[in-house]
Design a protein around this motif. Structure first.
Motif, PDB file in Angstrom:
ATOM      1  N   ASN A  58       0.731  -1.025  -0.015  1.00  0.00           N
ATOM      2  CA  ASN A  58      -0.079   0.086  -0.146  1.00  0.00           C
ATOM      3  C   ASN A  58       0.918   1.156   0.037  1.00  0.00           C
ATOM      4  OD1 ASN A  58      -0.112   1.322   2.846  1.00  0.00           O
ATOM      5  ND2 ASN A  58       0.031  -0.959   3.230  1.00  0.00           N
ATOM      6  N   PHE A  59       1.885   1.208   0.470  1.00  0.00           N
ATOM      7  CA  PHE A  59       2.852   2.574   0.602  1.00  0.00           C
ATOM      8  C   PHE A  59       4.098   2.373  -0.605  1.00  0.00           C
ATOM      9  CE2 PHE A  59       6.228   5.040   2.905  1.00  0.00           C
ATOM     10  CZ  PHE A  59       5.274   6.095   3.362  1.00  0.00           C
ATOM     11  N   LYS A  60       4.170   1.421  -1.493  1.00  0.00           N
ATOM     12  CA  LYS A  60       5.122   1.517  -2.544  1.00  0.00           C
ATOM     13  C   LYS A  60       5.115   2.815  -3.625  1.00  0.00           C
ATOM     14  CE  LYS A  60       6.787  -1.048  -6.394  1.00  0.00           C
ATOM     15  NZ  LYS A  60       6.770  -2.019  -7.418  1.00  0.00           N
ATOM     16  N   PRO A  61       3.801   3.170  -3.935  1.00  0.00           N
ATOM     17  CA  PRO A  61       3.724   4.324  -4.741  1.00  0.00           C
ATOM     18  C   PRO A  61       4.102   5.506  -4.025  1.00  0.00           C
ATOM     19  CG  PRO A  61       1.731   3.058  -5.170  1.00  0.00           C
ATOM     20  CD  PRO A  61       2.558   2.475  -3.699  1.00  0.00           C
ATOM     21  N   VAL A  62       3.685   5.652  -2.658  1.00  0.00           N
ATOM     22  CA  VAL A  62       4.140   6.946  -2.043  1.00  0.00           C
ATOM     23  C   VAL A  62       5.917   6.739  -1.876  1.00  0.00           C
ATOM     24  CG1 VAL A  62       3.992   8.009   0.217  1.00  0.00           C
ATOM     25  CG2 VAL A  62       2.028   7.138  -0.974  1.00  0.00           C
ATOM     26  N   LEU A  63       6.371   5.691  -1.556  1.00  0.00           N
ATOM     27  CA  LEU A  63       7.859   5.431  -1.382  1.00  0.00           C
ATOM     28  C   LEU A  63       8.492   6.073  -2.732  1.00  0.00           C
ATOM     29  CD1 LEU A  63      10.208   4.822   0.379  1.00  0.00           C
ATOM     30  CD2 LEU A  63       9.928   2.226  -0.555  1.00  0.00           C
ATOM     31  N   GLN A  64       7.964   5.660  -3.801  1.00  0.00           N
ATOM     32  CA  GLN A  64       8.644   5.837  -4.779  1.00  0.00           C
ATOM     33  C   GLN A  64       8.704   7.415  -5.083  1.00  0.00           C
ATOM     34  OE1 GLN A  64       6.066   3.130  -7.367  1.00  0.00           O
ATOM     35  NE2 GLN A  64       7.881   1.795  -7.640  1.00  0.00           N
ATOM     36  N   LYS A  65       7.788   8.031  -4.611  1.00  0.00           N
ATOM     37  CA  LYS A  65       8.179   9.752  -4.854  1.00  0.00           C
ATOM     38  C   LYS A  65       9.051  10.083  -3.819  1.00  0.00           C
ATOM     39  CE  LYS A  65       3.475  10.112  -7.141  1.00  0.00           C
ATOM     40  NZ  LYS A  65       2.186  11.094  -7.014  1.00  0.00           N
ATOM     41  N   LEU A  66       8.772   9.634  -2.724  1.00  0.00           N
ATOM     42  CA  LEU A  66       9.564  10.164  -1.724  1.00  0.00           C
ATOM     43  C   LEU A  66      11.005  10.021  -1.878  1.00  0.00           C
ATOM     44  CD1 LEU A  66       7.730   8.972   1.592  1.00  0.00           C
ATOM     45  CD2 LEU A  66       7.611  11.350   0.602  1.00  0.00           C
ATOM     46  N   ILE A  67      11.341   8.907  -2.536  1.00  0.00           N
ATOM     47  CA  ILE A  67      12.797   8.813  -2.566  1.00  0.00           C
ATOM     48  C   ILE A  67      13.386   9.580  -3.712  1.00  0.00           C
ATOM     49  CG2 ILE A  67      12.930   6.485  -1.759  1.00  0.00           C
ATOM     50  CD1 ILE A  67      12.942   5.184  -4.589  1.00  0.00           C
ATOM     51  N   THR A  68      12.582  10.385  -4.537  1.00  0.00           N
ATOM     52  CA  THR A  68      13.242  11.303  -5.477  1.00  0.00           C
ATOM     53  C   THR A  68      13.627  12.627  -5.022  1.00  0.00           C
ATOM     54  OG1 THR A  68      10.916  12.217  -5.994  1.00  0.00           O
ATOM     55  CG2 THR A  68      11.588  10.266  -7.076  1.00  0.00           C
ATOM     56  N   ASP A  69      13.223  12.626  -3.646  1.00  0.00           N
ATOM     57  CA  ASP A  69      13.782  14.030  -2.818  1.00  0.00           C
ATOM     58  C   ASP A  69      15.126  14.317  -3.024  1.00  0.00           C
ATOM     59  OD1 ASP A  69      14.494  15.810  -0.343  1.00  0.00           O
ATOM     60  OD2 ASP A  69      12.372  15.803  -0.363  1.00  0.00           O
ATOM     61  N   PRO A  70      15.501  15.507  -3.026  1.00  0.00           N
ATOM     62  CA  PRO A  70      16.929  15.875  -3.323  1.00  0.00           C
ATOM     63  C   PRO A  70      17.860  15.522  -2.248  1.00  0.00           C
ATOM     64  CG  PRO A  70      15.578  17.365  -4.189  1.00  0.00           C
ATOM     65  CD  PRO A  70      14.721  16.563  -3.582  1.00  0.00           C
ATOM     66  N   ALA A  71      17.160  15.526  -0.914  1.00  0.00           N
ATOM     67  CA  ALA A  71      17.835  15.015   0.326  1.00  0.00           C
ATOM     68  C   ALA A  71      18.605  13.643   0.279  1.00  0.00           C
ATOM     69  CB  ALA A  71      16.848  15.335   1.681  1.00  0.00           C
ATOM     70  N   LEU A  72      17.878  12.955  -0.512  1.00  0.00           N
ATOM     71  CA  LEU A  72      18.352  11.400  -0.595  1.00  0.00           C
ATOM     72  C   LEU A  72      19.008  11.164  -2.169  1.00  0.00           C
ATOM     73  CD1 LEU A  72      14.779   9.737   0.606  1.00  0.00           C
ATOM     74  CD2 LEU A  72      17.037  10.335   1.874  1.00  0.00           C
ATOM     75  N   LYS A  73      19.500  12.080  -2.708  1.00  0.00           N
ATOM     76  CA  LYS A  73      20.220  12.016  -4.110  1.00  0.00           C
ATOM     77  C   LYS A  73      21.434  11.170  -3.961  1.00  0.00           C
ATOM     78  CE  LYS A  73      22.925  16.416  -3.543  1.00  0.00           C
ATOM     79  NZ  LYS A  73      23.150  17.754  -4.429  1.00  0.00           N
ATOM     80  N   ASN A  74      22.008  10.943  -2.736  1.00  0.00           N
ATOM     81  CA  ASN A  74      23.463  10.466  -2.676  1.00  0.00           C
ATOM     82  C   ASN A  74      22.985   8.629  -2.329  1.00  0.00           C
ATOM     83  OD1 ASN A  74      24.680  12.477  -3.482  1.00  0.00           O
ATOM     84  ND2 ASN A  74      25.073  13.298  -1.338  1.00  0.00           N
ATOM     85  N   ILE A  75      21.824   8.175  -2.268  1.00  0.00           N
ATOM     86  CA  ILE A  75      21.474   6.890  -1.868  1.00  0.00           C
ATOM     87  C   ILE A  75      20.979   6.280  -3.037  1.00  0.00           C
ATOM     88  CG2 ILE A  75      20.231   5.352  -0.321  1.00  0.00           C
ATOM     89  CD1 ILE A  75      20.255   7.599   1.748  1.00  0.00           C
ATOM     90  N   ASN A  76      21.232   5.087  -3.636  1.00  0.00           N
ATOM     91  CA  ASN A  76      20.606   4.081  -4.486  1.00  0.00           C
ATOM     92  C   ASN A  76      19.402   3.262  -3.700  1.00  0.00           C
ATOM     93  OD1 ASN A  76      22.011   4.929  -7.069  1.00  0.00           O
ATOM     94  ND2 ASN A  76      23.699   3.597  -6.258  1.00  0.00           N
ATOM     95  N   PHE A  77      18.385   3.338  -4.203  1.00  0.00           N
ATOM     96  CA  PHE A  77      17.346   2.371  -3.725  1.00  0.00           C
ATOM     97  C   PHE A  77      16.840   1.314  -4.380  1.00  0.00           C
ATOM     98  CE2 PHE A  77      17.052   6.729  -1.848  1.00  0.00           C
ATOM     99  CZ  PHE A  77      16.582   6.464  -0.268  1.00  0.00           C
ATOM    100  N   LYS A  78      16.836   0.216  -3.827  1.00  0.00           N
ATOM    101  CA  LYS A  78      16.285  -0.835  -4.280  1.00  0.00           C
ATOM    102  C   LYS A  78      14.865  -1.278  -3.470  1.00  0.00           C
ATOM    103  CE  LYS A  78      17.075  -6.020  -5.419  1.00  0.00           C
ATOM    104  NZ  LYS A  78      18.159  -6.761  -5.135  1.00  0.00           N
ATOM    105  N   ILE A  79      13.626  -1.334  -4.116  1.00  0.00           N
ATOM    106  CA  ILE A  79      12.535  -1.712  -3.268  1.00  0.00           C
ATOM    107  C   ILE A  79      12.035  -3.176  -3.597  1.00  0.00           C
ATOM    108  CG2 ILE A  79      10.051  -0.997  -3.238  1.00  0.00           C
ATOM    109  CD1 ILE A  79      11.218   1.978  -4.028  1.00  0.00           C
ATOM    110  N   SER A  80      11.380  -3.784  -2.411  1.00  0.00           N
ATOM    111  CA  SER A  80      10.665  -4.821  -2.671  1.00  0.00           C
ATOM    112  C   SER A  80       9.543  -4.787  -1.930  1.00  0.00           C
ATOM    113  CB  SER A  80      11.474  -6.033  -2.078  1.00  0.00           C
ATOM    114  OG  SER A  80      12.870  -6.154  -2.714  1.00  0.00           O
ATOM    115  N   ALA A  81       8.255  -5.005  -2.725  1.00  0.00           N
ATOM    116  CA  ALA A  81       7.071  -4.598  -2.351  1.00  0.00           C
ATOM    117  C   ALA A  81       6.192  -6.128  -2.244  1.00  0.00           C
ATOM    118  CB  ALA A  81       6.408  -3.493  -2.861  1.00  0.00           C
ATOM    119  N   ALA A  82       5.563  -6.230  -1.270  1.00  0.00           N
ATOM    120  CA  ALA A  82       4.555  -7.408  -1.001  1.00  0.00           C
ATOM    121  C   ALA A  82       3.899  -7.120   0.390  1.00  0.00           C
ATOM    122  CB  ALA A  82       5.470  -8.659  -0.821  1.00  0.00           C
TER     123      ALA A  82
END
Length: 250
Positions: A36-60
């Motif tokens: 339920n939170f995956k679409p929101v998380l995908q938007k949150l991680i585009t924030d410039p504050a997190l630009k130095n982190i690569n994200f791998k997301i597993s949803a279930a």
């Protein structure tokens, strides 16, 4: 000339080494997130504050992710749709106690996209497995007086799909799902809902933890701090969630 050529080659090699070090310094954070939170998380991680982190997301489902973590899945952070599973991971030694945080509070909406669907079916997430379902059942029994037949969905997203397809005339669904659907399509049927007062159902507390076996503790802590930032709280509200200690618009 040869000496100049060798000098420039040396500079080029130095630059390549420095660039390689910068790329390798960008750590990857593997997040296990409730569907339920995956679409929101995908938007949150585009924030410039997190630009130095690569994200791998597993949803279930939270239950599936919890089981995977118990069996050694290499996640760094677990964002559950409830509070019980993150706390159980702490008790069992799979998550760091001090990392536990309420990252979001789910909001319910009564959605009836069309008056042309005349069946008396009300879709809700199954209360046996879903915190959204438990809150939906509480609200429905207390406040929905019209005769209806429950249609039990596997999860809150599935409840939305029951209404979307007309298998249920209306449903108690996540506000975030409606906002996401409207954002993608601009179809006004996703605006035909009533936001339920949070005082009228048990709070849907979604908690997260850092997994004890994580090899990226520094960036994991940075991400969890980001989730608790006041600016993130405003974003969550716009995307259909209530952050801890914030107020949802009624």
């Amino acid at each position: 000339m040869l000496k100049l050529y060798n000098t420039w080659c040396g500079y080029l090699l130095l630059l390549l080494v420095l660039f390689s070090n910068c790329v390798s310094a960008k750590e990857t954070l593997h997040i296990a997130v409730a569907s339920n939170f995956k679409p929101v998380l995908q938007k949150l991680i585009t924030d410039p504050a997190l630009k130095n982190i690569n994200f791998k997301i597993s949803a279930a489902s939270s239950g599936v992710l919890h089981s995977q973590i118990m069996h050694g899945a290499p996640y760094d952070v677990f964002l559950s749709a409830d509070a019980s599973r993150p706390q159980a991971l702490i008790e069992d030694g799979f998550a760091i106690k001090d990392s536990l945080t309420t990252y979001a509070i789910g909001l319910l909406a009564l959605w009836q996209p069309s008056s042309s669907v005349m069946n008396n079916k009300l879709a809700i997430a199954n209360p046996r497995f879903s915190p959204y379902g438990q809150s939906s059942m509480h609200y429905a029994k207390a406040f929905i007086k019209t005769p209806y037949e429950f249609v039990y969905a596997n999860n809150i997203t599935h409840a939305f799909q029951f209404v979307e397809t007309g298998n249920a005339a209306k449903g108690l669904v996540a506000l975030s799902t409606l906002k996401s659907a409207y954002g993608k399509t601009k179809n006004k049927k996703y605006l035909n809902y009533t936001l339920i007062d949070t005082k009228n159902y048990p709070e849907i507390t979604q908690q997260g933890v850092i997994i004890s076996a994580s090899k990226h503790l520094t960036v994991a802590k940075k991400f969890m701090a980001f989730l608790n930032d006041p600016a993130t709280a405003k974003t969550l509200l716009a995307l259909g969630y209530k952050a801890k200690d914030s107020d949802a618009s009624k």
